[in-house]
Design a protein around this motif. Structure first.
Motif, PDB file in Angstrom:
ATOM      1  N   GLY A  60       0.655  -0.889   0.123  1.00 58.55           N
ATOM      2  CA  GLY A  60       0.203   0.385  -0.351  1.00 58.55           C
ATOM      3  C   GLY A  60       0.905   0.963  -0.381  1.00 58.55           C
ATOM      4  N   ILE A  61       1.919   1.262   0.674  1.00 55.46           N
ATOM      5  CA  ILE A  61       2.774   2.504   0.335  1.00 55.46           C
ATOM      6  C   ILE A  61       3.094   2.444  -0.806  1.00 55.46           C
ATOM      7  CG2 ILE A  61       5.004   3.041   1.321  1.00 55.46           C
ATOM      8  CD1 ILE A  61       3.376   3.069   3.698  1.00 55.46           C
ATOM      9  N   GLU A  62       3.383   2.042  -1.451  1.00 61.36           N
ATOM     10  CA  GLU A  62       4.087   1.812  -2.816  1.00 61.36           C
ATOM     11  C   GLU A  62       3.311   2.000  -3.757  1.00 61.36           C
ATOM     12  OE1 GLU A  62       7.302   2.543  -6.122  1.00 61.36           O
ATOM     13  OE2 GLU A  62       7.636   2.318  -4.241  1.00 61.36           O
ATOM     14  N   ALA A  63       2.545   1.584  -3.801  1.00 62.81           N
ATOM     15  CA  ALA A  63       0.961   1.572  -4.876  1.00 62.81           C
ATOM     16  C   ALA A  63       0.338   3.258  -4.100  1.00 62.81           C
ATOM     17  CB  ALA A  63      -0.393   1.238  -3.713  1.00 62.81           C
ATOM     18  N   THR A  64       0.773   3.619  -3.353  1.00 61.45           N
ATOM     19  CA  THR A  64       0.278   5.212  -2.751  1.00 61.45           C
ATOM     20  C   THR A  64       0.954   6.209  -3.848  1.00 61.45           C
ATOM     21  OG1 THR A  64      -1.074   4.606  -0.588  1.00 61.45           O
ATOM     22  CG2 THR A  64      -0.418   6.626  -1.369  1.00 61.45           C
ATOM     23  N   PRO A  77      -8.534  10.921  -1.881  1.00 64.29           N
ATOM     24  CA  PRO A  77      -7.830  11.305  -0.576  1.00 64.29           C
ATOM     25  C   PRO A  77      -7.508   9.316  -0.513  1.00 64.29           C
ATOM     26  CG  PRO A  77      -9.861  12.433  -0.729  1.00 64.29           C
ATOM     27  CD  PRO A  77      -9.297  12.366  -1.907  1.00 64.29           C
ATOM     28  N   VAL A  78      -6.750   9.229   0.168  1.00 60.50           N
ATOM     29  CA  VAL A  78      -6.221   7.751   0.394  1.00 60.50           C
ATOM     30  C   VAL A  78      -5.663   8.029   1.998  1.00 60.50           C
ATOM     31  CG1 VAL A  78      -4.625   5.790   0.339  1.00 60.50           C
ATOM     32  CG2 VAL A  78      -4.801   7.749  -1.381  1.00 60.50           C
ATOM     33  N   ILE A  79      -7.269   6.650   2.649  1.00 64.36           N
ATOM     34  CA  ILE A  79      -7.145   6.978   4.239  1.00 64.36           C
ATOM     35  C   ILE A  79      -5.796   4.471   3.946  1.00 64.36           C
ATOM     36  CG2 ILE A  79      -8.085   5.995   5.865  1.00 64.36           C
ATOM     37  CD1 ILE A  79     -10.532   7.613   4.592  1.00 64.36           C
ATOM     38  N   ALA A  80      -5.050   5.176   5.036  1.00 67.63           N
ATOM     39  CA  ALA A  80      -4.241   3.982   5.428  1.00 67.63           C
ATOM     40  C   ALA A  80      -5.105   2.769   5.812  1.00 67.63           C
ATOM     41  CB  ALA A  80      -2.822   4.023   5.359  1.00 67.63           C
ATOM     42  N   LEU A  81      -5.079   1.410   5.778  1.00 60.28           N
ATOM     43  CA  LEU A  81      -6.198   0.830   6.831  1.00 60.28           C
ATOM     44  C   LEU A  81      -4.806   0.103   7.048  1.00 60.28           C
ATOM     45  CD1 LEU A  81      -9.796   0.462   5.023  1.00 60.28           C
ATOM     46  CD2 LEU A  81      -9.335   1.779   7.299  1.00 60.28           C
ATOM     47  N   THR A  82      -4.570  -0.577   8.117  1.00 57.53           N
ATOM     48  CA  THR A  82      -3.544  -1.511   8.642  1.00 57.53           C
ATOM     49  C   THR A  82      -3.626  -2.223   9.456  1.00 57.53           C
ATOM     50  OG1 THR A  82      -1.725  -1.872   7.945  1.00 57.53           O
ATOM     51  CG2 THR A  82      -2.353  -0.181   9.009  1.00 57.53           C
ATOM     52  N   ALA A  83      -3.435  -2.907  10.126  1.00 60.35           N
ATOM     53  CA  ALA A  83      -3.282  -3.934  11.460  1.00 60.35           C
ATOM     54  C   ALA A  83      -2.271  -3.494  12.521  1.00 60.35           C
ATOM     55  CB  ALA A  83      -3.472  -5.707  10.954  1.00 60.35           C
ATOM     56  N   ARG A  92       4.628   6.308   7.860  1.00 60.59           N
ATOM     57  CA  ARG A  92       5.479   5.750   6.596  1.00 60.59           C
ATOM     58  C   ARG A  92       4.659   6.169   6.211  1.00 60.59           C
ATOM     59  NH1 ARG A  92       6.519   0.006   6.400  1.00 60.59           N
ATOM     60  NH2 ARG A  92       6.337   0.517   3.967  1.00 60.59           N
ATOM     61  N   ALA A  93       2.860   5.464   6.473  1.00 63.45           N
ATOM     62  CA  ALA A  93       1.811   6.343   5.539  1.00 63.45           C
ATOM     63  C   ALA A  93       1.799   7.409   5.204  1.00 63.45           C
ATOM     64  CB  ALA A  93       0.593   5.346   5.828  1.00 63.45           C
ATOM     65  N   LEU A  94       1.527   8.133   5.877  1.00 62.29           N
ATOM     66  CA  LEU A  94       1.328   9.930   5.908  1.00 62.29           C
ATOM     67  C   LEU A  94       3.093  10.110   4.780  1.00 62.29           C
ATOM     68  CD1 LEU A  94      -0.128  10.868   9.379  1.00 62.29           C
ATOM     69  CD2 LEU A  94      -1.020   9.815   7.217  1.00 62.29           C
ATOM     70  N   ALA A  95       4.316   9.698   5.062  1.00 65.01           N
ATOM     71  CA  ALA A  95       5.031  10.348   3.876  1.00 65.01           C
ATOM     72  C   ALA A  95       5.068   9.935   2.496  1.00 65.01           C
ATOM     73  CB  ALA A  95       5.935   9.557   5.217  1.00 65.01           C
ATOM     74  N   ALA A  96       4.284   8.898   2.105  1.00 66.76           N
ATOM     75  CA  ALA A  96       4.375   8.220   1.136  1.00 66.76           C
ATOM     76  C   ALA A  96       2.778   8.781   0.612  1.00 66.76           C
ATOM     77  CB  ALA A  96       4.051   6.688   1.330  1.00 66.76           C
ATOM     78  N   GLY A  97       1.872   9.706   1.179  1.00 68.98           N
ATOM     79  CA  GLY A  97       0.796  10.078   0.083  1.00 68.98           C
ATOM     80  C   GLY A  97      -0.231   9.885   1.030  1.00 68.98           C
ATOM     81  N   CYS A  98      -0.270   9.125   2.334  1.00 68.64           N
ATOM     82  CA  CYS A  98      -1.713   8.979   2.697  1.00 68.64           C
ATOM     83  C   CYS A  98      -2.404   9.380   3.811  1.00 68.64           C
ATOM     84  CB  CYS A  98      -2.205   7.649   3.624  1.00 68.64           C
ATOM     85  SG  CYS A  98      -1.460   6.336   2.999  1.00 68.64           S
ATOM     86  N   ALA A 100      -4.934   9.728   5.567  1.00 71.64           N
ATOM     87  CA  ALA A 100      -5.087   9.334   7.258  1.00 71.64           C
ATOM     88  C   ALA A 100      -5.385   8.020   7.942  1.00 71.64           C
ATOM     89  CB  ALA A 100      -6.466   9.392   7.346  1.00 71.64           C
ATOM     90  N   PHE A 101      -4.756   7.271   8.929  1.00 72.12           N
ATOM     91  CA  PHE A 101      -4.513   6.447   9.120  1.00 72.12           C
ATOM     92  C   PHE A 101      -5.685   6.018   9.815  1.00 72.12           C
ATOM     93  CE2 PHE A 101      -1.786   3.296  11.656  1.00 72.12           C
ATOM     94  CZ  PHE A 101      -0.831   3.185  10.390  1.00 72.12           C
ATOM     95  N   LEU A 102      -6.104   4.097   9.437  1.00 71.19           N
ATOM     96  CA  LEU A 102      -6.823   4.109  11.051  1.00 71.19           C
ATOM     97  C   LEU A 102      -6.692   2.238  10.872  1.00 71.19           C
ATOM     98  CD1 LEU A 102     -10.790   4.847   9.631  1.00 71.19           C
ATOM     99  CD2 LEU A 102      -8.913   5.835  11.442  1.00 71.19           C
TER     100      LEU A 102
END
Length: 126
Positions: A60-64, A77-83, A92-98, A100-102
């Motif tokens: 998801g990081i590279e895809a974003t 808008p991209v919302i990262a969803l992860t366990a 990492r997710a926010l730096a990649a362009g996400c 939000a992060f849930l």
């Protein structure tokens, strides 16, 4: 109808989240890995992307990052969803362009609030 692109490599999680989105009146496009997500984004032009981080083919990081590089017209808008909800994962997710992060399991009230804030409208059934 507002389309959400849901990206997750687990069929059961993808199906459960898709049902919740559809019950709220969203159209749902799906992808099972990051590579499919990049292709679907170009084809579907979703209002928002729900992106799992840990996936095969392309995470998801590279895809974003690829979606951001190709997204010249608008910023979807991209919302990262992860366990994996550790502080480093969020950074990492926010730096990649996400945007939000849930964490998973998904709190649907929080998810719908975040979608509403990011796309500037309430879910269709609100």
């Amino acid at each position: 109808m507002t389309t959400i692109l849901l990206v997750d490599d687990h069929d059961d999680i993808r199906d459960m989240i898709a049902r919740q989105l559809q019950q709220r009146g969203f159209a749902v496009a799906t992808a099972s890995n990051g590579l499919e997500a990049v292709l679907q984004t170009a084809q579907v032009a979703p209002a928002c992307i729900l992106m799992d981080i840990n996936m095969p083919e392309l995470d998801g990081i590279e895809a974003t990052m690829q979606i951001r590089a190709a997204d010249t017209e608008q910023r979807i808008p991209v919302i990262a969803l992860t366990a994996y909800a550790l502080p480093d994962d969020k950074d990492r997710a926010l730096a990649a362009g996400c945007d939000a992060f849930l964490p998973k399991p998904v709190d649907f009230d929080q998810l719908f609030q975040q979608i509403s804030e990011l796309i500037g409208e309430e879910s269709p059934q609100d």
